[in-house]
Motif scaffolding. Structure first.
Motif, short mmCIF file in Angstrom:
data_model
loop_
_atom_site.label_atom_id
_atom_site.label_comp_id
_atom_site.label_asym_id
_atom_site.label_seq_id
_atom_site.Cartn_x
_atom_site.Cartn_y
_atom_site.Cartn_z
N ASP A 56 -7.72 1.12 -6.41
CA ASP A 56 -6.74 0.07 -6.11
C ASP A 56 -6.28 0.16 -4.65
O ASP A 56 -6.17 -0.85 -3.95
CB ASP A 56 -5.53 0.20 -7.03
CG ASP A 56 -5.82 -0.29 -8.44
OD1 ASP A 56 -6.83 -1.01 -8.62
OD2 ASP A 56 -5.05 0.05 -9.36
N ARG A 60 0.31 5.62 0.54
CA ARG A 60 0.34 5.16 -0.85
C ARG A 60 -0.28 6.19 -1.79
O ARG A 60 0.13 6.33 -2.94
CB ARG A 60 -0.35 3.81 -0.98
CG ARG A 60 0.47 2.70 -0.31
CD ARG A 60 -0.16 1.34 -0.41
NE ARG A 60 0.76 0.33 0.13
CZ ARG A 60 0.49 -0.96 0.24
NH1 ARG A 60 -0.68 -1.43 -0.18
NH2 ARG A 60 1.38 -1.79 0.74
N SER A 79 2.56 7.16 -4.57
CA SER A 79 2.37 6.38 -5.80
C SER A 79 1.32 7.05 -6.66
O SER A 79 0.60 7.95 -6.21
CB SER A 79 1.94 4.95 -5.47
OG SER A 79 0.57 4.90 -5.10
N ASP A 80 1.25 6.62 -7.92
CA ASP A 80 0.24 7.15 -8.83
C ASP A 80 -0.86 6.11 -9.08
O ASP A 80 -1.60 6.20 -10.05
CB ASP A 80 0.88 7.58 -10.15
CG ASP A 80 1.63 6.44 -10.83
OD1 ASP A 80 1.64 5.31 -10.29
OD2 ASP A 80 2.23 6.70 -11.90
N ARG A 81 -0.99 5.16 -8.18
CA ARG A 81 -2.02 4.14 -8.31
C ARG A 81 -3.40 4.76 -8.11
O ARG A 81 -3.55 5.80 -7.45
CB ARG A 81 -1.77 3.03 -7.30
CG ARG A 81 -0.40 2.39 -7.47
CD ARG A 81 -0.06 1.47 -6.34
NE ARG A 81 -0.91 0.29 -6.36
CZ ARG A 81 -0.88 -0.63 -5.40
NH1 ARG A 81 -0.07 -0.50 -4.37
NH2 ARG A 81 -1.66 -1.68 -5.48
N THR A 82 -4.41 4.11 -8.63
CA THR A 82 -5.76 4.67 -8.53
C THR A 82 -6.26 4.58 -7.09
O THR A 82 -5.84 3.72 -6.31
CB THR A 82 -6.73 3.91 -9.44
OG1 THR A 82 -6.91 2.57 -8.94
CG2 THR A 82 -6.23 3.87 -10.87
#
Length: 311
Positions: free
Chosen positions: A76, A66, A70-73
């Motif tokens: 998270d 992930r 993805s560009d999620r923190t």
């Protein structure tokens, strides 16, 4: 029930628990209709890892994937992996991978397999949300080459069988090149783009990503795209052959619904469809007066390589 069936059932429980990392071990055992003692014993015997260790490793592999796709923190992703803080996740990640979570985003791997942590069982997280078991048997490069030859012979047998039902007028009619199964109304530009996109597409699928951006179809843009994708595709094939993982599978997340393929099957697919497009592209170049590529026959190249290795 076979041992494989039993392992699959246990792994199904662990896979479902990836989205609930806080579930208690006793509850996990209950989902498998086993006591905590028997569940731990069976998982450890089948995989070489206690359930808690196995689950934490799989959650870290999923988190690493992930981070790349993805560009999620980081926080998270850490929480989804069952960690209460950025710091705790970073410590666990660094301990397992040898570098911080942010580093994996700066050095994106060739395929998601590079994010797999060492383990005795060969059971790993498989994007988008499953688990991968080791192949029951492995394929060698010679096996795949033989399979390609066998496929050709069987397909030619089928072509002759179907052609036998046609009359002489159809059999002897001049052939207009039909490429509906390859590309619709191909041009030299579209053929080159399709071959470059094919490299990018399968690399993205192997990384658990999406369909690549093929918007730049200028020859300059295609050259730049191919310089990266061609290099990475060669590296992937070389590693797969060296590791003997041709029978291993992955989930193609670029298609709907996601489909499972083998690494060897994917390599064979690219070789076959690229050969058709390459032949058409070389023919288009010849029609444009560019004749120095000959017919694109791989035999002279393979002969030169063979001579070079024996000199």
């Amino acid at each position: 029930m076979t041992s494989t069936d039993g392992l699959t059932g246990l792994l199904d429980v662990l896979q479902a628990a990836l989205d609930d990392p806080e579930v208690a071990p006793v509850d996990l055992a209950a989902r498998a209709h086993l006591s905590r003692f028997h569940f731990d014993r069976l998982v450890a015997a089948a995989t070489g890892e206690p359930p808690g260790v196995l689950r934490r490793r799989l959650l870290l592999e999923r988190a690493a994937h992930r981070l790349v796709t993805s560009d999620r923190t980081v926080l998270d992703i850490a929480v989804e992996a069952g960690y209460g803080s950025h710091e705790a996740f970073t410590r666990a990640f660094r301990r397992s991978y040898g570098f911080a979570p942010t580093a994996v985003r700066r050095r994106r791997p060739l395929t998601f397999r590079e994010l797999e942590l060492p383990c005795p069982s060969g059971v790993h997280f498989q994007p988008p949300g499953g688990l991968r078991l080791p192949a029951a048997r492995q394929e060698t490069p010679m096996n795949v080459l033989q399979h390609l030859v066998d496929h050709h012979v069987q397909t030619l047998t089928a072509i002759i069988d179907r052609a036998a039902g046609l009359d002489d007028q159809v059999l002897d009619r001049p052939v207009t090149v039909s490429v509906e199964t390859i590309d619709e109304q191909p041009t030299l530009r579209s053929l080159v783009n399709a071959m470059v996109t094919q490299e990018e597409h399968w690399l993205s699928a192997l990384r658990g990503g999406e369909w690549p951006d093929e918007s730049d179809r200028s020859m300059t843009g295609l050259a730049a795209r191919h310089a990266v994708a061609g290099r990475d595709w060669q590296t992937f094939v070389a590693r797969t052959l060296a590791d003997g993982t041709l029978a291993d599978t992955f989930v193609d997340t670029t298609c709907t619904p996601p489909t499972t393929h083998t690494l060897g099957g994917t390599i064979g697919h690219v070789i076959t469809f690229a050969a058709v497009r390459r032949t058409l592209a070389i023919g288009a170049l010849r029609s444009a007066g560019v004749t120095d590529l000959g017919a694109g026959d791989p035999r002279p190249y393979l002969d030169r390589v063979a001579r070079a290795t024996t000199d």
